[in-house]
Motif scaffolding. Sequence first.
Motif, PDB file in Angstrom:
ATOM      1  N   UNK A 187      34.437  78.848  16.213  1.00 37.04           N
ATOM      2  CA  UNK A 187      34.653  77.802  17.209  1.00 37.04           C
ATOM      3  C   UNK A 187      35.741  78.282  18.170  1.00 37.04           C
ATOM      4  N   UNK A 188      35.443  78.251  19.446  1.00 40.43           N
ATOM      5  CA  UNK A 188      36.386  78.726  20.454  1.00 40.43           C
ATOM      6  C   UNK A 188      36.738  77.577  21.385  1.00 40.43           C
ATOM      7  N   UNK A 189      38.032  77.352  21.579  1.00 41.78           N
ATOM      8  CA  UNK A 189      38.488  76.336  22.521  1.00 41.78           C
ATOM      9  C   UNK A 189      39.927  76.635  22.915  1.00 41.78           C
ATOM     10  N   UNK A 190      40.469  75.829  23.807  1.00 42.27           N
ATOM     11  CA  UNK A 190      41.852  75.982  24.262  1.00 42.27           C
ATOM     12  C   UNK A 190      42.588  74.673  24.049  1.00 42.27           C
ATOM     13  N   UNK A 191      43.829  74.766  23.542  1.00 38.06           N
ATOM     14  CA  UNK A 191      44.633  73.572  23.328  1.00 38.06           C
ATOM     15  C   UNK A 191      45.960  73.692  24.078  1.00 38.06           C
ATOM     16  N   UNK A 221      47.323  77.515  23.937  1.00 38.54           N
ATOM     17  CA  UNK A 221      46.882  78.525  22.981  1.00 38.54           C
ATOM     18  C   UNK A 221      45.364  78.552  22.941  1.00 38.54           C
ATOM     19  N   UNK A 222      44.833  79.751  22.774  1.00 31.55           N
ATOM     20  CA  UNK A 222      43.401  79.934  22.566  1.00 31.55           C
ATOM     21  C   UNK A 222      43.140  79.935  21.066  1.00 31.55           C
ATOM     22  N   UNK A 223      42.088  79.235  20.644  1.00 35.05           N
ATOM     23  CA  UNK A 223      41.759  79.148  19.226  1.00 35.05           C
ATOM     24  C   UNK A 223      40.472  79.894  18.921  1.00 35.05           C
ATOM     25  N   UNK A 224      40.493  80.624  17.807  1.00 40.37           N
ATOM     26  CA  UNK A 224      39.266  81.173  17.233  1.00 40.37           C
ATOM     27  C   UNK A 224      39.238  80.668  15.800  1.00 40.37           C
ATOM     28  N   UNK A 225      38.388  79.699  15.550  1.00 43.26           N
ATOM     29  CA  UNK A 225      38.400  78.903  14.323  1.00 43.26           C
ATOM     30  C   UNK A 225      37.093  79.156  13.581  1.00 43.26           C
ATOM     31  N   UNK A 226      37.176  79.840  12.439  1.00 48.23           N
ATOM     32  CA  UNK A 226      35.978  80.206  11.679  1.00 48.23           C
ATOM     33  C   UNK A 226      35.646  79.152  10.634  1.00 48.23           C
ATOM     34  N   UNK A 227      34.388  78.718  10.631  1.00 48.29           N
ATOM     35  CA  UNK A 227      33.880  77.774   9.633  1.00 48.29           C
ATOM     36  C   UNK A 227      32.471  78.209   9.241  1.00 48.29           C
ATOM     37  N   UNK A 228      31.974  77.662   8.137  1.00 50.98           N
ATOM     38  CA  UNK A 228      30.565  77.837   7.829  1.00 50.98           C
ATOM     39  C   UNK A 228      29.724  77.320   8.988  1.00 50.98           C
ATOM     40  N   UNK A 229      28.578  77.930   9.201  1.00 53.76           N
ATOM     41  CA  UNK A 229      27.771  77.606  10.386  1.00 53.76           C
ATOM     42  C   UNK A 229      27.456  76.114  10.483  1.00 53.76           C
ATOM     43  N   UNK A 230      27.070  75.493   9.382  1.00 55.22           N
ATOM     44  CA  UNK A 230      26.735  74.070   9.400  1.00 55.22           C
ATOM     45  C   UNK A 230      27.946  73.226   9.799  1.00 55.22           C
ATOM     46  N   UNK A 231      29.100  73.507   9.196  1.00 57.55           N
ATOM     47  CA  UNK A 231      30.308  72.741   9.512  1.00 57.55           C
ATOM     48  C   UNK A 231      30.759  72.966  10.945  1.00 57.55           C
ATOM     49  N   UNK A 232      30.620  74.192  11.423  1.00 56.35           N
ATOM     50  CA  UNK A 232      31.020  74.487  12.804  1.00 56.35           C
ATOM     51  C   UNK A 232      30.173  73.707  13.795  1.00 56.35           C
ATOM     52  N   UNK A 233      28.876  73.671  13.563  1.00 59.12           N
ATOM     53  CA  UNK A 233      27.993  72.919  14.462  1.00 59.12           C
ATOM     54  C   UNK A 233      28.319  71.431  14.412  1.00 59.12           C
ATOM     55  N   UNK A 234      28.615  70.933  13.221  1.00 60.42           N
ATOM     56  CA  UNK A 234      28.979  69.519  13.080  1.00 60.42           C
ATOM     57  C   UNK A 234      30.255  69.204  13.857  1.00 60.42           C
ATOM     58  N   UNK A 235      31.240  70.062  13.781  1.00 59.48           N
ATOM     59  CA  UNK A 235      32.505  69.827  14.467  1.00 59.48           C
ATOM     60  C   UNK A 235      32.347  69.908  15.992  1.00 59.48           C
ATOM     61  N   UNK A 236      31.591  70.887  16.447  1.00 60.66           N
ATOM     62  CA  UNK A 236      31.416  71.061  17.891  1.00 60.66           C
ATOM     63  C   UNK A 236      30.620  69.914  18.505  1.00 60.66           C
ATOM     64  N   UNK A 237      29.601  69.444  17.775  1.00 55.18           N
ATOM     65  CA  UNK A 237      28.746  68.388  18.306  1.00 55.18           C
ATOM     66  C   UNK A 237      29.249  66.990  17.979  1.00 55.18           C
ATOM     67  N   UNK A 238      30.246  66.895  17.087  1.00 58.41           N
ATOM     68  CA  UNK A 238      30.749  65.590  16.678  1.00 58.41           C
ATOM     69  C   UNK A 238      31.652  64.952  17.718  1.00 58.41           C
ATOM     70  N   UNK A 239      32.190  63.772  17.369  1.00 55.80           N
ATOM     71  CA  UNK A 239      33.046  63.079  18.335  1.00 55.80           C
ATOM     72  C   UNK A 239      34.425  63.727  18.398  1.00 55.80           C
ATOM     73  N   UNK A 240      35.160  63.401  19.461  1.00 57.86           N
ATOM     74  CA  UNK A 240      36.460  64.012  19.710  1.00 57.86           C
ATOM     75  C   UNK A 240      37.469  63.678  18.613  1.00 57.86           C
ATOM     76  N   UNK A 241      37.406  62.472  18.074  1.00 56.36           N
ATOM     77  CA  UNK A 241      38.380  62.049  17.067  1.00 56.36           C
ATOM     78  C   UNK A 241      38.279  62.932  15.824  1.00 56.36           C
ATOM     79  N   UNK A 242      37.056  63.170  15.351  1.00 54.89           N
ATOM     80  CA  UNK A 242      36.855  64.015  14.172  1.00 54.89           C
ATOM     81  C   UNK A 242      37.340  65.429  14.447  1.00 54.89           C
ATOM     82  N   UNK A 243      36.996  65.961  15.600  1.00 57.24           N
ATOM     83  CA  UNK A 243      37.400  67.327  15.944  1.00 57.24           C
ATOM     84  C   UNK A 243      38.922  67.442  15.986  1.00 57.24           C
ATOM     85  N   UNK A 244      39.569  66.482  16.652  1.00 60.00           N
ATOM     86  CA  UNK A 244      41.024  66.516  16.770  1.00 60.00           C
ATOM     87  C   UNK A 244      41.704  66.406  15.407  1.00 60.00           C
TER      88      UNK A 244
END
Length: 404
Positions: A187-191, A221-244
């Motif tokens: 998962x790649x994003x910027x905070x 900061x730039x983030x490179x956040x490794x998760x299992x593929x299923x969990x990563x997709x869930x986090x990226x597609x989920x709501x902002x509150x869960x991701x945060x």
Amino acid sequence: MIDVLIAGGGYVGLSLAVSLKKAAPHLQVMVVDGAPEGAWEKDERASAVTAAAERMLDVLGIWEAIAAEAEPILRMVITDSKAADPVRPVFLTFEGDGGDGRPFAYMVPNTALVGALRDACKDFSIPVRQAKMVESFKSGDHAVAITLAGGEGLEARLLVACDGVRSKLREAAGIKVVEFDYGQSGIVTTVEHERPHGGTAEEHFLPAGPFATLPLKNNRSSLVWTEGTHDAERLVKGDDFLFDEELERRFGHKLGHLKVVGGRRAFPLGLTLARDFVAPRFALAGDAAHGIHPISGQGLNLGFKDVAALAETIVEADRLGLDIGSLAVLERYQTWRRFDTFRMGVTTDVLNRLFSNDITPVRIARDIGLGLVDRLPSLKSFFIRQAAGIAGEGDPRLLSGQPI
């Protein structure tokens, strides 16, 4: 006839074009890029650029254009814990420079890097044909016949594929790969955060995979956040509150309140190593030759090493009056790069397998190992040199800051 046609307009393809034209202005070099016009301007990611790559970009006249947006990495901190652990003990820290008092690495926004390379292509009158891609090619004794999408035909002495880890040109050339899917996504994003990071990069080894925070300008900061593929997709597609919430559990509170300021995307992670880097009148460079786990942050820099080696191979062969597309010439590039690439691929594979688990005996052993490295200055110095990509004897000249 074109001397070198480069398929792919990312940092590898563009830097190769600039390297060739700067060293040998008489060479006819063209870049074709399948991406639509302006697509690179939407890339919100940033990449780690080693001290050796900085030297190369400086020789090419690129570094000055991006230096203002480059954030030095002054310190690297490594921890090993679970996401729920209240305290994350630091097992290893790296501090030092890449020679000449320079930081061992920088974080550079991809748009700044690619933009500066595109400007350099204009300065050297290198045509970059956007939304064009190589549809097919056929190598002959003296040239490679290339067909672009839409039917346009071109001839070149050498075709270089810089078209990514899923390279269609590599497949068309019949080059096999060693390939493995890790079942992970990055998962790649910027905070943005309240307090300054002080140029510190951190890599937290968590059971699902490494969570890296890399310093950018303006308390970001730039983030490179490794998760299992299923969990990563869930986090990226989920709501902002869960991701945060999940982000805060991993990032912690040391830099104050966090705010996601970039888009979030997940990229599948795997190991892809081409068995051959060359064929008659054909060469692979960058991700088309190798795709590795981001655990070491060396993906971009492996590509720059390819560029330095291939450009030197081509230019020196041209100066000697040799055929730059012949297999005999290209074998030098393959010999130069293949072992180093396989070594890095194996290293990142072992590190990912070693640290992306929660097996107690393995955790104890690896933490003891990290602690020993932290207490041995000579070993730490070796790892800093590796992280900085410092060129050794026999490495391409560009990586030492010398022109070809």
